[in-house]
Design a protein around this motif. Sequence first.
Motif, PDB file in Angstrom:
ATOM      1  N   TYR A   3       0.844  -1.185   0.000  1.00  0.00           N
ATOM      2  CA  TYR A   3       0.000   0.000   0.000  1.00  0.00           C
ATOM      3  C   TYR A   3       0.889   1.248   0.000  1.00  0.00           C
ATOM      4  CZ  TYR A   3      -4.084  -2.868   1.125  1.00  0.00           C
ATOM      5  OH  TYR A   3      -5.092  -3.797   1.090  1.00  0.00           O
ATOM      6  N   LEU A   4       0.412   2.306  -0.646  1.00  0.00           N
ATOM      7  CA  LEU A   4       1.121   3.579  -0.612  1.00  0.00           C
ATOM      8  C   LEU A   4       1.054   4.131   0.802  1.00  0.00           C
ATOM      9  CD1 LEU A   4       2.472   5.738  -2.581  1.00  0.00           C
ATOM     10  CD2 LEU A   4       0.296   6.946  -2.387  1.00  0.00           C
ATOM     11  N   LYS A   5       2.197   4.500   1.340  1.00  0.00           N
ATOM     12  CA  LYS A   5       2.252   5.030   2.704  1.00  0.00           C
ATOM     13  C   LYS A   5       2.093   6.545   2.702  1.00  0.00           C
ATOM     14  CE  LYS A   5       5.345   1.337   4.283  1.00  0.00           C
ATOM     15  NZ  LYS A   5       5.436   0.642   2.977  1.00  0.00           N
ATOM     16  N   ASP A 374       3.571   7.680 -13.298  1.00  0.00           N
ATOM     17  CA  ASP A 374       4.990   7.805 -12.985  1.00  0.00           C
ATOM     18  C   ASP A 374       5.260   9.169 -12.370  1.00  0.00           C
ATOM     19  OD1 ASP A 374       5.595   5.312 -13.959  1.00  0.00           O
ATOM     20  OD2 ASP A 374       6.167   6.035 -15.943  1.00  0.00           O
ATOM     21  N   LEU A 375       6.161   9.187 -11.405  1.00  0.00           N
ATOM     22  CA  LEU A 375       6.638  10.454 -10.865  1.00  0.00           C
ATOM     23  C   LEU A 375       7.598  11.094 -11.862  1.00  0.00           C
ATOM     24  CD1 LEU A 375       7.095   9.089  -7.276  1.00  0.00           C
ATOM     25  CD2 LEU A 375       5.682  11.065  -7.826  1.00  0.00           C
ATOM     26  N   GLN A 376       8.145  12.252 -11.508  1.00  0.00           N
ATOM     27  CA  GLN A 376       9.017  12.965 -12.437  1.00  0.00           C
ATOM     28  C   GLN A 376      10.208  12.117 -12.858  1.00  0.00           C
ATOM     29  OE1 GLN A 376      10.005  16.623 -10.354  1.00  0.00           O
ATOM     30  NE2 GLN A 376       8.969  17.820 -11.917  1.00  0.00           N
ATOM     31  N   SER A 390      15.938   8.414 -17.152  1.00  0.00           N
ATOM     32  CA  SER A 390      16.202   8.298 -15.714  1.00  0.00           C
ATOM     33  C   SER A 390      15.252   7.312 -15.065  1.00  0.00           C
ATOM     34  CB  SER A 390      16.085   9.664 -15.029  1.00  0.00           C
ATOM     35  OG  SER A 390      14.731  10.067 -14.936  1.00  0.00           O
ATOM     36  N   SER A 391      15.594   6.920 -13.863  1.00  0.00           N
ATOM     37  CA  SER A 391      14.741   6.010 -13.097  1.00  0.00           C
ATOM     38  C   SER A 391      14.792   6.381 -11.613  1.00  0.00           C
ATOM     39  CB  SER A 391      15.192   4.561 -13.306  1.00  0.00           C
ATOM     40  OG  SER A 391      16.571   4.416 -12.985  1.00  0.00           O
ATOM     41  N   PHE A 392      14.744   7.685 -11.345  1.00  0.00           N
ATOM     42  CA  PHE A 392      14.838   8.167  -9.967  1.00  0.00           C
ATOM     43  C   PHE A 392      13.727   7.615  -9.081  1.00  0.00           C
ATOM     44  CE2 PHE A 392      17.094  11.592 -12.272  1.00  0.00           C
ATOM     45  CZ  PHE A 392      18.266  11.625 -11.542  1.00  0.00           C
ATOM     46  N   THR A 397       6.746   3.766  -7.746  1.00  0.00           N
ATOM     47  CA  THR A 397       5.517   3.479  -8.491  1.00  0.00           C
ATOM     48  C   THR A 397       5.395   2.000  -8.843  1.00  0.00           C
ATOM     49  OG1 THR A 397       6.679   4.190 -10.497  1.00  0.00           O
ATOM     50  CG2 THR A 397       5.278   5.804  -9.423  1.00  0.00           C
ATOM     51  N   ALA A 398       6.543   1.311  -8.996  1.00  0.00           N
ATOM     52  CA  ALA A 398       6.493  -0.104  -9.377  1.00  0.00           C
ATOM     53  C   ALA A 398       6.083  -0.997  -8.213  1.00  0.00           C
ATOM     54  CB  ALA A 398       7.851  -0.543  -9.907  1.00  0.00           C
ATOM     55  N   ASN A 399       6.303  -0.532  -6.991  1.00  0.00           N
ATOM     56  CA  ASN A 399       6.061  -1.380  -5.825  1.00  0.00           C
ATOM     57  C   ASN A 399       4.940  -0.898  -4.923  1.00  0.00           C
ATOM     58  OD1 ASN A 399       8.298  -3.354  -6.194  1.00  0.00           O
ATOM     59  ND2 ASN A 399       9.556  -1.515  -6.034  1.00  0.00           N
ATOM     60  N   ARG A 400       4.106  -0.015  -5.446  1.00  0.00           N
ATOM     61  CA  ARG A 400       2.975   0.481  -4.666  1.00  0.00           C
ATOM     62  C   ARG A 400       1.667   0.198  -5.408  1.00  0.00           C
ATOM     63  NH1 ARG A 400       6.538   0.542  -1.652  1.00  0.00           N
ATOM     64  NH2 ARG A 400       7.211   2.157  -0.180  1.00  0.00           N
TER      65      ARG A 400
END
Length: 661
Positions: A3-5, A374-376, A390-392, A397-400
């Motif tokens: 879950y997103l924290k 995706d975030l920035q 980039s993959s900052f 996002t992949a694990n939430r």
Amino acid sequence: MEYLKLDDFRNYVFLNRLKYSPSGGSSAVVGSKANDKNGYSKTIYVDKGKGHFPLTSISGSIGPYIWLDDENILFAETRSKNVQDKVEKGYEITSFHRININGGEAVPEFDVDAVVTDLELLPGGAYLMTVLFDNSRPCLKDKSPSEADELLKEFKKEKSYQVIDELPFWFNGRGFINKKRRRLFKYSADIGPEPLTEALDDVESHKLSPCGRYILFVGDKAPFDIHDIKSNLYLIDIANGTTRALLAEKLLISAFDFAGDKILLAATAGEKYSFNEHANFYLLELDGSMKLLLDYDLSIGSSAASDSKFGGGYVDKAHDGGFYFISLDGYYADVYRLCLESGALTNVTKCGGNIDFFDICGSSIIYGAMKGLDLQEVYELHGGVTTKKSSFNDDITANRRLSQPEHHVMTDQHGGKIDGWALKPVDYEPGKPYPAILNIHGGPKVAYGDLFLHEMQYWANHGYFVIYCNPTGSDGKGSAFADIRGKYGTVDYDNLMQFTDEMCRKYPDIDSARIGVTGGSYGGFMTNWIVGHTNRFAAAATQRSICNWISKAYASDIGYYFNTEQMQSDPWRNLEKMWWHSPLKYAPNVTTPTLVLHSDEDYRCWIAEAYQWFTALKLHGVETKLHIFHGENHELSRSGRPDNRVRRLTEITGWMDKYLK
């Protein structure tokens, strides 16, 4: 999948100041991330073609930077204890260091006795610097260390009171700004800083010519005691030190740059829609004559709303016969190219998301954007092919567990098309009733889209439907759609109520008896307005809000022009109209439990708005609570101190849980 924290944003990397190296073979970007000191560390990351790596310390605090050549970067950061000690005494010093991208430690280059916020390379190894200049500070030039220390001690004593003789007297994020200016200086190692603008001139933005001899800038030329949102366009000849105005009259200027022997200017007189009117593009001759290049009715720059980005970078740039700029069309922001010869306009990137900043070199464009959920991240367009560079933030996002925004278009009673979205709870089970939260954006001239918003994804992870839309007054659909002057609380209110009805029909699992409403700034105004005009919402959380247009107009940093123009009135012309549009008038109607959140250094919507609203609700028997965030400003939800961002979202979610679950 987790879950997103609530505090996952502490792990996000917020990107800004993306720049190509001179040849375009490498690029650099600044990444900001929450640290364990309740602030944000700022690091320069470099990509030489094989992925980004940290060039500077990941716990550092990088200021402005530039590429000196393809291998060396000059950046500002306070690293010396001696400089730190002097800054604590009140000295203004910016330290610059040079670092090679191929390895090695940063080398101290020079110190400047000023607060430098930007710099560019000039011919001959000199620099153009943007400096924050306080005209009330004592001049320390040619003073001995003991004399300078004594002058600064006396100056510190004067900070116990404030002298004001200008408007605005304060500004959100900057504090009191009386006699404080943004000035341009030329710096060279042998001479030091030399002013290019006068002590009381205020430079809003500027562009350096490709040859490095001329500067264009917009802003206020001294003398002035009330900031004018219109400006002339000024040309500085660095070689002979002259400055001259290029326009016959002041305009609302959105963008400008050198274009060969002419100047590209995006501007409007604002005759129809005032300061919200979109700019047309002109070619300007040095004698002041103007030729219309393109009649344009969208904004320049991205106004897409998100709580998961801050900072910025280039939003427009002249290059190779074209003027490149970011523009929001609907709810997507792309880089467009305006041909300086024909006036033809092309969407260059077509990224399907929201670009925040870019740079260009040769035939390549590099940009920072949010796409989908995706975030920035950094992307590059070259040869017609877009590559993610980039993959900052990929791991987040992949694990939430995230909820995919579902887009809807609603036709309002006037025939307008309103874009809106719904997030289902991440554990959604058809047939099970769920509470919902209506979230209203600020502005009002900004826009929601289908991009990632942390608070909304958190609520979806917390068992809520989240619904949000772009009512009349939002950006992305032209000046006429954005124009709600004199209409606040009417057509926009109708849009929001109709949208809520539509979402309840399309999603019958939304329990209409358990819907909450929240928003900040303009969204806070609408939250206050809504609970004063309907009792359909079971809970409300109003943030950095407006309740009284009369008081806000003369306490806000922009109120003296923005509020009176938006209300189409002022207390002397039509006091009753300003009062009619003020939620405070309708406080006796409120029955909705309302949480009030505000920052005490919010100079955009001064905290008096929160005090008034809380007091009025309390006196009328409404269940309410006021949370004050000390030392924060209007940007709390986006760039406030991490602990306070956590507390803010905790309080809003807890309030909604109390009344909706």
